[in-house]
Design an enzyme around this catalytic site. Structure first.
Site, mmCIF file in Angstrom:
data_model
loop_
_atom_site.group_PDB
_atom_site.id
_atom_site.type_symbol
_atom_site.label_atom_id
_atom_site.label_comp_id
_atom_site.label_asym_id
_atom_site.label_seq_id
_atom_site.Cartn_x
_atom_site.Cartn_y
_atom_site.Cartn_z
ATOM 1 N N ARG A 16 0.773 -1.458 0.053
ATOM 2 C CA ARG A 16 -0.353 -0.158 0.143
ATOM 3 C C ARG A 16 1.016 1.490 0.052
ATOM 4 N NH1 ARG A 16 -4.851 0.709 4.431
ATOM 5 N NH2 ARG A 16 -5.419 -0.975 3.887
ATOM 6 N N HIS A 62 -8.310 -2.960 -7.638
ATOM 7 C CA HIS A 62 -7.912 -2.387 -6.339
ATOM 8 C C HIS A 62 -8.548 -2.781 -5.456
ATOM 9 C CE1 HIS A 62 -5.003 -0.444 -4.228
ATOM 10 N NE2 HIS A 62 -5.513 0.505 -3.500
ATOM 11 N N TYR A 106 -16.075 14.746 -13.992
ATOM 12 C CA TYR A 106 -16.377 16.271 -15.106
ATOM 13 C C TYR A 106 -14.415 15.631 -15.719
ATOM 14 C CZ TYR A 106 -20.083 17.314 -11.867
ATOM 15 O OH TYR A 106 -21.299 17.473 -11.546
#
Length: 798
Positions: A16, A62, A106
């Site tokens: 991680r 993931h 967006y």
């Protein structure tokens, strides 16, 4: 719990928070790049919604929150965070002001061109693969990373027990260092640093501390100073402007501007008129406009020291190497990357060789088949099906299984002379390639040559000029008080009880004369108009010196009491301030006259009483008292230009002596001094005053009697004598001197203040009283029954 936490720690360290030394990526970054590449979302194709990429990564590789994946994706696109961004984005991807990016629905994203180099050759068995979290498909353990991404883009992360901070570097410099290490595996750090000169931050700036850079590259830990790139511009009206064009790495520009503006508003330094962020699409620009005729360099140094205009960057080069978190030196990081790239090239070459050999086998079979085409066709026509045709070809013509399969699948239109020519050309080309691949695999030097040429081509395609400038030394920032302290006139007061304060002249003038904020039985012993840049020295009766710059004294209204000195300096119960002197500078050339009640006197140069580092919390010693009951009775500053002084010393029991000041020797702060007067029995010195031949002693006794005595009445003698009697001896209730001051004839009409043990003040005007001879006790002026016994007499404050 211990076992489970250990497993959890191992997971977040390896999977991680820490990057791999080989590709410089954390797992989430690696999965984003791989998933986008797999999806065809590359630099040479159109942008796609970021949400689609995030969804692919989360669904396939993931299994964590979409926000953490999107944050990682956005960070890889920010050119002020990464030296070589790996993602290109359309839309709002955040800013140096700390603005958040637009929502992923967006924005649009795709891999950058250089990210393609991270993934190049991934389809040629160059890296190991593991099953994803739900065992439905494979993902790479590491990307081929055809450039040294760990050093180029750096890394930051916090895991369990480990943290990493690797700064970005210049691509061209790092590649040159890899090539140098490849040529000379025993290269020293100094040799490698000929290429990698230091970090190269995407935000530019100036890096200071070559020794710390070397230490960091040697040990993996080090601390450098990173400062903004600034220039001082001249404006009209004798004004100046500090222009900031580059700021330190990972500094929030908005917060930096806010810090500087808060310093301006709080007037921590005097001289900043306005702070503006003038950044636009052409680049970063912060304008710090200064007032007229100020020390621009001093203000800039203050801002370097007290804002993020200069920060410290701490190297902590930790990465996963061989599945273990390791703190890496520069050489080890380069060496690990070099070993990995040799492995990548070797595996790729082996893959290409196997593919070429397989194709060579097919081509040779096709050429052989075309040479005996009629027989081959006859055998195929005589076979029952495809499987038997393949078997018959192998049996009769000694084809291999793969050759027989390709012949059976051969289309009729391929059976032309042209195809034979093409096959012969292809066979020759394959033979060359196979020979080259085998040469690379057989000779490490050949393999290194291939790797070196590929690295050079990447450098040629992507390298850019260094952005950060490196300076050898970390500059020691010296800040003048002219910058930090506003130039302001104030009224400073020190009281008999130990209160001190400064107030604005406006506050002082708006108050009544007696509204000084002190208790009714307290009174000022020092009150003067000073500048905030002046210096105050306060001397106590126990030989301690308290220093305060005026600007550090509590700023209050004139009607307020102020701060008691014991709030910062610990004093004894019977200790009080007896003298306060103000100075414009701390480089005065005068000296102090110091006298004690047990009969000692000395001169100490101003330079020997300068404040130390701990002046805020500790008083220094200016007089070493020999006896525990002794006190300092006199402290006077004598300017270096004043000469021909005489001293008058008087004792409690009415003895006085006079001698030249030149007989008093100079000694240090922690000395007692020389004998001022020959004391008998329990007699004590009550004062030591500078005088001249025409001076007058204004004397007060414990019985309230006041007397004017011409100094000339006391014979000029040598130091240390007992002196002469200056009071009339009485058998019953004899007079004792409690204080005296030396005054000049032209000040005889100025009132003196007599202080009593009942904390009352009685004024006396010397001119109202006649001159007395030595054997006189003067006239009574204080009613001891109602006002108390006099304890001292003082001149009025300036």
């Amino acid at each position: 719990m211990s076992e489970r936490f250990s497993r959890y720690s191992k997971s977040i360290i390896q999977e991680r928070a820490l990057p791999d030394v080989r590709d410089g990526l954390k797992p989430v970054q690696r999965r984003i790049l791989y998933a986008m590449n797999k999806d065809g979302n590359t630099y040479n194709k159109g942008f796609r919604k970021a949400a689609k990429s995030v969804g692919n990564v989360m669904g396939n590789f993931h299994p964590h929150g979409d926000s953490s994946i999107y944050e990682a994706l956005v960070r890889m696109s920010q050119d002020w965070k990464l030296r070589e961004p790996l993602i290109e984005m359309h839309g709002n991807n955040g800013s140096m002001d700390g603005d958040p990016p637009a929502a992923m629905r967006y924005t649009e994203a795709r891999l950058s061109k250089i990210a393609g180099e991270m993934l190049r050759d991934i389809d040629k068995d160059t890296v190991d693969w593991v099953l994803n979290f739900d065992d439905t498909e494979y993902e790479p353990v590491v990307l081929p990373s055809r450039f040294p991404n760990l050093l180029v883009n750096g890394a930051t992360g916090i895991s369990a027990g480990y943290a990493t901070d690797i700064p970005p570097h210049n691509l061209g410099e790092v590649i040159d260092a890899v090539i140098a290490l490849q040529k000379n595996p025993d290269a020293s750090l100094d040799e490698l640093m000929k290429y990698v000169k230091g970090p190269d931050f995407p935000t530019g700036g100036i890096i200071q501390g070559i020794d710390e850079i070397k230490k960091a590259y040697q040990t993996g830990k080090g601390r450098i100073a990173v400062r903004s790139k600034t220039a001082i511009e001249a404006l009209r009206g004798n004004k100046q402007l500090i222009r900031v064009t580059e700021i330190p790495y990972e500094v929030n520009k908005l917060q930096l501007v806010k810090q500087i503006d808060e310093i301006r508003i709080a007037k921590k330094i005097d001289g900043i008129a306005e702070v503006r962020d003038e950044s636009d699409r052409n680049g970063l620009s912060i304008a710090i406009e200064l007032k007229r005729d100020v020390d621009s360099k001093g203000i800039l140094n203050y801002l370097f020291k007290n804002t993020d205009l200069q920060v410290s960057y701490n190297f902590n080069m930790v990465a996963i190497d061989n599945m273990r978190p390791e703190r890496l030196s520069l050489k080890r990081a380069l060496d690990s990357y070099l070993k990995f790239q040799r492995s990548v090239v070797k595996k790729r070459t082996q893959f290409d060789l196997n593919k070429a050999l397989a194709r060579q086998e097919i081509v040779e079979g096709l050429i052989k088949a075309l040479s005996i085409l009629d027989q081959v066709i006859k055998v195929i026509r005589g076979s029952k099906d495809k499987s038997s045709a393949r078997h018959n070809l192998i049996e009769q013509f000694d084809f291999t299984n793969n050759q027989a399969e390709s012949i059976v699948n051969l289309q009729l239109y391929r059976l032309t002379n042209t195809d034979v020519t093409q096959l012969n050309q292809e066979a020759a080309e394959l033979a060359k390639r196979i020979e080259r691949f085998r040469a690379i695999l057989a000779d490490p030097k050949q393999l290194d040559l291939v790797l070196r040429n590929e690295l050079r081509s990447i450098k040629k395609a992507y390298a850019s000029k260094r952005l950060s400038q490196i300076e050898a030394e970390i500059e020691n920032l010296k800040i003048s008080t002219k910058v930090t302290v506003p130039d302001e006139d104030v009224i400073v007061l020190v009281s008999d009880d130990g209160y001190l304060k400064r107030s604005s002249i406006r506050s002082y003038r708006a108050s009544e004369v007696n509204e000084n904020g002190l208790k009714s039985d307290d009174h000022p012993i020092f009150m003067q108009q000073l500048n905030t840049r002046d210096h105050l020295m306060m001397f106590t009766n126990k030989g301690h010196l308290i220093y305060r710059p005026v600007f550090e004294i509590t700023d209050t209204r004139w009607k307020d009491t102020g701060e008691h000195i014991s709030q910062t300096i610990g004093l004894a119960n019977d200790e009080k301030i007896i003298k306060t002197v103000a100075f414009k500078h701390l480089n005065e050339s005068g000296s102090f006259l110091i006298a004690t009640s047990d009969g000692y006197v000395k001169l100490t140069e101003f330079a020997k009483l300068l404040p130390g580092r701990t002046y805020k919390s500790h008083a220094s010693v200016y007089e070493k008292l020999k006896h525990p009951d002794a006190n300092v009775v006199t402290v006077e500053y004598i300017d270096a230009n004043v000469k021909h002084h005489q001293l008058v010393v008087a004792s409690r029991e009415g003895m006085a002596t006079r001698y030249a000041l030149s007989e008093v020797s100079f000694s240090g702060a922690k000395s007692t001094g020389v004998r001022a007067m020959d004391l008998r029995d329990d007699d004590q010195v009550v004062g030591c005053q500078l005088a001249s031949e025409d001076s007058v002693m204004a004397i007060i006794t414990q019985r309230g009697a006041y007397k004017n005595l011409p100094v000339a009445e006391i014979p000029l003698a040598g130091r240390g004598r007992r002196g002469v009697i200056i009071l009339k001896a009485l058998k019953a209730q004899p007079h004792e001197i409690t204080g005296f001051v030396s005054i000049q004839p032209d000040t005889m009409n100025t009132a003196l203040h007599i202080f009593t043990d009942r904390r009352r003040v009685h004024d006396v005007v010397p001119v109202d009283h006649p001159m007395s001879e030595r054997y006189s006790n003067g006239s009574f002026v204080v009613d001891v029954k109602t006002e108390g016994q006099p304890v001292s007499i003082q001149k009025p404050l300036n």
